[in-house]
Design a protein around this motif. Structure first.
Motif, mmCIF file in Angstrom:
data_model
loop_
_atom_site.group_PDB
_atom_site.id
_atom_site.type_symbol
_atom_site.label_atom_id
_atom_site.label_comp_id
_atom_site.label_asym_id
_atom_site.label_seq_id
_atom_site.Cartn_x
_atom_site.Cartn_y
_atom_site.Cartn_z
ATOM 1 N N GLU A 47 40.426 -92.107 97.590
ATOM 2 C CA GLU A 47 39.795 -93.212 98.311
ATOM 3 C C GLU A 47 40.413 -94.556 97.924
ATOM 4 O OE1 GLU A 47 37.697 -93.175 100.894
ATOM 5 O OE2 GLU A 47 38.151 -91.032 100.776
ATOM 6 N N ARG A 48 40.836 -94.691 96.669
ATOM 7 C CA ARG A 48 41.519 -95.934 96.257
ATOM 8 C C ARG A 48 42.841 -96.073 97.001
ATOM 9 N NH1 ARG A 48 39.755 -94.252 91.078
ATOM 10 N NH2 ARG A 48 41.852 -93.555 90.485
ATOM 11 N N LEU A 49 43.560 -94.969 97.136
ATOM 12 C CA LEU A 49 44.815 -95.003 97.874
ATOM 13 C C LEU A 49 44.558 -95.346 99.338
ATOM 14 C CD1 LEU A 49 47.815 -94.597 98.340
ATOM 15 C CD2 LEU A 49 47.434 -92.120 98.323
ATOM 16 N N ARG A 135 49.857 -80.083 106.156
ATOM 17 C CA ARG A 135 51.307 -79.986 106.363
ATOM 18 C C ARG A 135 51.712 -78.548 106.047
ATOM 19 N NH1 ARG A 135 55.559 -83.409 107.042
ATOM 20 N NH2 ARG A 135 57.592 -82.727 106.228
ATOM 21 N N PRO A 136 52.098 -77.763 107.051
ATOM 22 C CA PRO A 136 52.382 -76.339 106.833
ATOM 23 C C PRO A 136 53.361 -76.104 105.699
ATOM 24 C CG PRO A 136 52.380 -76.852 109.191
ATOM 25 C CD PRO A 136 52.285 -78.164 108.453
ATOM 26 N N GLY A 137 52.993 -75.176 104.833
ATOM 27 C CA GLY A 137 53.855 -74.794 103.729
ATOM 28 C C GLY A 137 53.804 -75.716 102.531
ATOM 29 N N GLU A 138 53.061 -76.844 102.639
ATOM 30 C CA GLU A 138 53.033 -77.800 101.531
ATOM 31 C C GLU A 138 51.621 -78.179 101.096
ATOM 32 O OE1 GLU A 138 56.543 -80.530 101.175
ATOM 33 O OE2 GLU A 138 56.481 -80.424 103.363
ATOM 34 N N GLY A 139 50.693 -78.313 102.044
ATOM 35 C CA GLY A 139 49.326 -78.617 101.652
ATOM 36 C C GLY A 139 48.740 -79.776 102.422
ATOM 37 N N ARG A 140 47.738 -80.424 101.819
ATOM 38 C CA ARG A 140 47.050 -81.557 102.441
ATOM 39 C C ARG A 140 47.772 -82.836 102.063
ATOM 40 N NH1 ARG A 140 43.172 -81.528 106.266
ATOM 41 N NH2 ARG A 140 41.713 -82.896 105.169
ATOM 42 N N VAL A 141 48.048 -83.662 103.081
ATOM 43 C CA VAL A 141 48.757 -84.919 102.850
ATOM 44 C C VAL A 141 47.951 -86.061 103.448
ATOM 45 C CG1 VAL A 141 50.970 -83.706 102.944
ATOM 46 C CG2 VAL A 141 50.142 -84.902 104.984
ATOM 47 N N ILE A 142 48.183 -87.262 102.915
ATOM 48 C CA ILE A 142 47.585 -88.455 103.484
ATOM 49 C C ILE A 142 48.661 -89.173 104.291
ATOM 50 C CG2 ILE A 142 48.040 -89.900 101.440
ATOM 51 C CD1 ILE A 142 45.333 -91.267 101.983
ATOM 52 N N VAL A 143 48.319 -89.553 105.519
ATOM 53 C CA VAL A 143 49.273 -90.186 106.428
ATOM 54 C C VAL A 143 48.918 -91.659 106.577
ATOM 55 C CG1 VAL A 143 50.196 -90.235 108.781
ATOM 56 C CG2 VAL A 143 49.685 -88.041 107.681
ATOM 57 N N GLY A 144 49.849 -92.534 106.317
ATOM 58 C CA GLY A 144 49.589 -93.958 106.456
ATOM 59 C C GLY A 144 50.777 -94.783 106.004
ATOM 60 N N ARG A 145 50.867 -96.004 106.500
ATOM 61 C CA ARG A 145 51.966 -96.886 106.094
ATOM 62 C C ARG A 145 51.831 -97.255 104.621
ATOM 63 N NH1 ARG A 145 55.941 -96.369 107.344
ATOM 64 N NH2 ARG A 145 56.503 -97.486 109.244
ATOM 65 N N ALA A 147 52.134 -94.884 102.279
ATOM 66 C CA ALA A 147 51.619 -93.715 101.570
ATOM 67 C C ALA A 147 52.571 -93.223 100.487
ATOM 68 C CB ALA A 147 51.322 -92.593 102.563
ATOM 69 N N VAL A 148 53.871 -93.144 100.806
ATOM 70 C CA VAL A 148 54.837 -92.707 99.803
ATOM 71 C C VAL A 148 55.695 -93.855 99.308
ATOM 72 C CG1 VAL A 148 56.694 -92.062 101.417
ATOM 73 C CG2 VAL A 148 56.489 -90.875 99.225
ATOM 74 N N ASN A 149 55.803 -94.927 100.076
ATOM 75 C CA ASN A 149 56.672 -96.059 99.735
ATOM 76 C C ASN A 149 55.847 -97.338 99.660
ATOM 77 O OD1 ASN A 149 59.001 -97.630 99.374
ATOM 78 N ND2 ASN A 149 59.381 -97.812 101.546
ATOM 79 N N GLN A 150 55.220 -97.637 98.514
ATOM 80 C CA GLN A 150 55.215 -96.879 97.267
ATOM 81 C C GLN A 150 53.782 -96.671 96.775
ATOM 82 O OE1 GLN A 150 58.956 -96.119 96.795
ATOM 83 N NE2 GLN A 150 57.884 -95.851 94.925
ATOM 84 N N PRO A 153 52.678 -92.987 94.931
ATOM 85 C CA PRO A 153 53.118 -92.805 93.548
ATOM 86 C C PRO A 153 52.532 -93.855 92.599
ATOM 87 C CG PRO A 153 54.967 -92.599 95.059
ATOM 88 C CD PRO A 153 53.814 -93.091 95.869
ATOM 89 N N GLU A 154 52.390 -95.090 93.060
ATOM 90 C CA GLU A 154 51.824 -96.136 92.209
ATOM 91 C C GLU A 154 50.354 -95.872 91.920
ATOM 92 O OE1 GLU A 154 54.918 -99.650 93.693
ATOM 93 O OE2 GLU A 154 52.885 -99.579 94.487
ATOM 94 N N THR A 155 49.623 -95.373 92.915
ATOM 95 C CA THR A 155 48.223 -95.011 92.682
ATOM 96 C C THR A 155 48.124 -93.862 91.690
ATOM 97 O OG1 THR A 155 47.573 -95.762 94.893
ATOM 98 C CG2 THR A 155 46.083 -94.249 93.778
ATOM 99 N N ALA A 156 49.048 -92.900 91.772
ATOM 100 C CA ALA A 156 49.057 -91.797 90.811
ATOM 101 C C ALA A 156 49.285 -92.314 89.395
ATOM 102 C CB ALA A 156 50.120 -90.775 91.192
ATOM 103 N N PHE A 157 50.195 -93.273 89.259
ATOM 104 C CA PHE A 157 50.439 -93.845 87.926
ATOM 105 C C PHE A 157 49.194 -94.574 87.418
ATOM 106 C CE2 PHE A 157 51.815 -97.046 84.916
ATOM 107 C CZ PHE A 157 52.682 -96.338 84.102
#
Length: 506
Positions: A47-49, A135-145, A147-150, A153-157
């Protein structure tokens, strides 16, 4: 709910043994508690992400400059940083934060809190919603501008840090955080953040700098990048007003018969910047200071290529062949070693549906230059201007909006060794790359006055950066790919490894 992997901090005894330096019983217990806190925080962290995705800071649109910086400052405080400040610049402000754990080693962290703009019509779900999809073969993903950049990963840290805080466990290292809101326009004012006396003094205590990343391939491999190309963002503008020829406003296209065209003037200028292949830079002196790849760098690139999958990479890029039909290894050498002149976009006259019979009074090309060692931003811009002037295009405006030079870090630095050891302990396949073709302002850290090792670090997976449907893996169903909790756990593992391998600085 997709099954979550039990990797990272969850397998503490195995991790310690694999790392070759068995942890003390107290450290094992601490790390187990941190792992439990990460798992307990899972839903709140997502939810923070999602909330962060909903607040886009877009530098070139003037969107949420102050709001983005203040939000970043509060995220740092919530994660356990004792001090967090907004640092004003002549452009978008930055953020500086410190966490004193009483440790003998200090690690610096670089964040960007800005994102690329987006067109909602191109997305399968609203770009600021942060929708969870399968996402087939990978799992549940969050989609959004972002999300990965960045932001993912920053939320994970930050989640790893919150787990230490929630567990009442001191971090094994002190932290210095610097964040900016202009990375997507080549960081024009970030040097002002670093040159702030308080920030510079804190950064000088660090043993290295990382930017959190989610760089796993679909088969689980992580490539540790030892460098990155520099980047210069600029606009080339041709106008009747500056040229002294052609109209100063859009006029009827029939007048092309007896009036000069600023748009064709720009096209003619652009055509001189590359060779007849439409690819190789042709700016005078462009390759003068280009440093060739070393034999060791070629070895690293070859090993990375051998571990990669050419077909998957071409599919992801939507291409059928590399430049000039080159083989995979040759193309990889070129990707790391060649500086580039790229047209991002062309803007002139009528851009709507159908046609409109006008002769434009202005034309603009949006350009980025990618630089390799030993090129510099100033050198590249100077040579571009001189090249244009020599060929009668001195009237074309060269507006530089941001940029920096290339960065390089020694593979034998303590920072890279800590990254390698952390991945090895987690049984994550890894290679090293001589240089990323993408760019980040790492030279601000690796260059003077700091001269620190710097690079990206993390596992996890995502895609679509700068593109529609950007995504970040949350719950992995692929045992080779780390989900969100495991990525956060890997960051915690990395902090312990830095504490072991890093040296205290006064």
């Amino acid at each position: 709910m997709a099954r979550r992997l039990k990797l990272g901090l969850a397998g503490l005894a195995a991790v310690a043994a694999l790392a070759g330096h068995p942890a003390a019983a107290s450290e094992k217990a601490d790390r187990a508690n941190v792992a439990a806190a990460i798992r307990a925080d899972h839903d709140a962290a997502v939810e923070r992400l999602r909330a962060w995705i909903k607040l886009p800071t877009i530098a070139n649109m003037g969107l949420n400059h102050k709001e983005g910086a203040e939000y970043m400052r509060q995220l740092a405080l919530d994660a356990g940083f004792q001090v967090a400040k907004v640092i004003p610049t002549d452009g978008v402000p930055g953020v500086f934060a410190t966490l004193d754990a009483g440790a003998r080693t200090t690690l610096a962290i670089y964040f960007m809190y800005d994102v690329k703009h987006y067109d909602p019509k191109e997305w399968s779900s609203p770009p600021l919603e942060g929708r969870m999809v399968d996402r087939p073969g990978e799992g549940r993903v969050i989609v959004g501008r972002g999300a990965v950049n960045q932001k993912g990963p920053e939320t994970a840290f930050l989640t790893a840090l919150k787990a230490f805080k929630a567990s009442g466990i001191k971090l094994p290292v002190n932290l210095v955080l610097v964040a900016e809101g202009e990375e997507e326009i080549a960081s024009p004012h970030f040097p002002q953040v670093i040159s702030n006396p308080e920030v510079l003094a804190a950064m000088k205590k660090a043993v290295g700098v990382i930017i959190p990343s989610a760089g796993q391939s679909v088969d689980g491999q992580v490539t540790l990048e030892l460098g990155a190309k520099g980047a210069v963002e600029l606009q080339l503008i041709s106008s009747g007003e500056k040229w002294g020829k052609g109209p100063t406003k859009d006029i009827h296209s029939s007048l092309m018969a007896n009036v000069d065209s600023p748009a064709w003037h720009l096209i003619k200028a652009l055509n001189t910047l590359v060779g007849d292949d439409g690819h190789t830079p042709a700016i005078d002196g462009w390759f003068e200071n280009v440093k060739p790849l070393t034999e060791r760098q070629k070895q690293l690139i070859a090993a990375d290529v051998a571990a990669g999958n050419e077909a998957d990479e071409k599919k992801s890029l939507g291409i059928k062949q590399w430049y000039a039909g080159e083989d995979y290894l040759t193309a990889a050498y070129r990707l790391a070693s060649q500086p580039t002149v790229n047209i991002q976009g062309l803007v002139s006259g009528y851009m709507g549906p159908g046609g409109k019979t006008v002769l434009p009074g202005r034309a603009e090309a949006k350009i980025d230059l990618r630089l390799v060692p030993d090129m510099t931003k100033d050198e590249a811009v100077t040579k571009l201007k001189a090249h244009l002037a020599k060929r009668g295009f001195g009237d074309i405006e060269v507006n530089v909006s941001g940029g920096y030079g290339p960065t390089q870090t020694d593979e034998n630095s303590a920072l890279i060794k800590a990254e390698q050891a952390t991945l090895a302990a987690a049984k994550i396949s890894q290679t090293m790359s001589a240089r990323s073709a993408g760019s980040w302002p790492g030279v601000i850290f690796t260059g003077p006055p700091l001269s620190l090792p710097a690079g990206s670090f993390g596992a996890g997976r995502g895609g679509g950066a700068h593109a529609p449907d950007e995504w970040f893996l949350i719950d992995s169903t692929n045992p080779k790919e780390l989900g969100f909790d495991q990525q956060a756990g890997l960051f915690a593992d990395f902090l312990y490894e830095v504490a072991r391998s890093g040296k205290a600085k006064p």
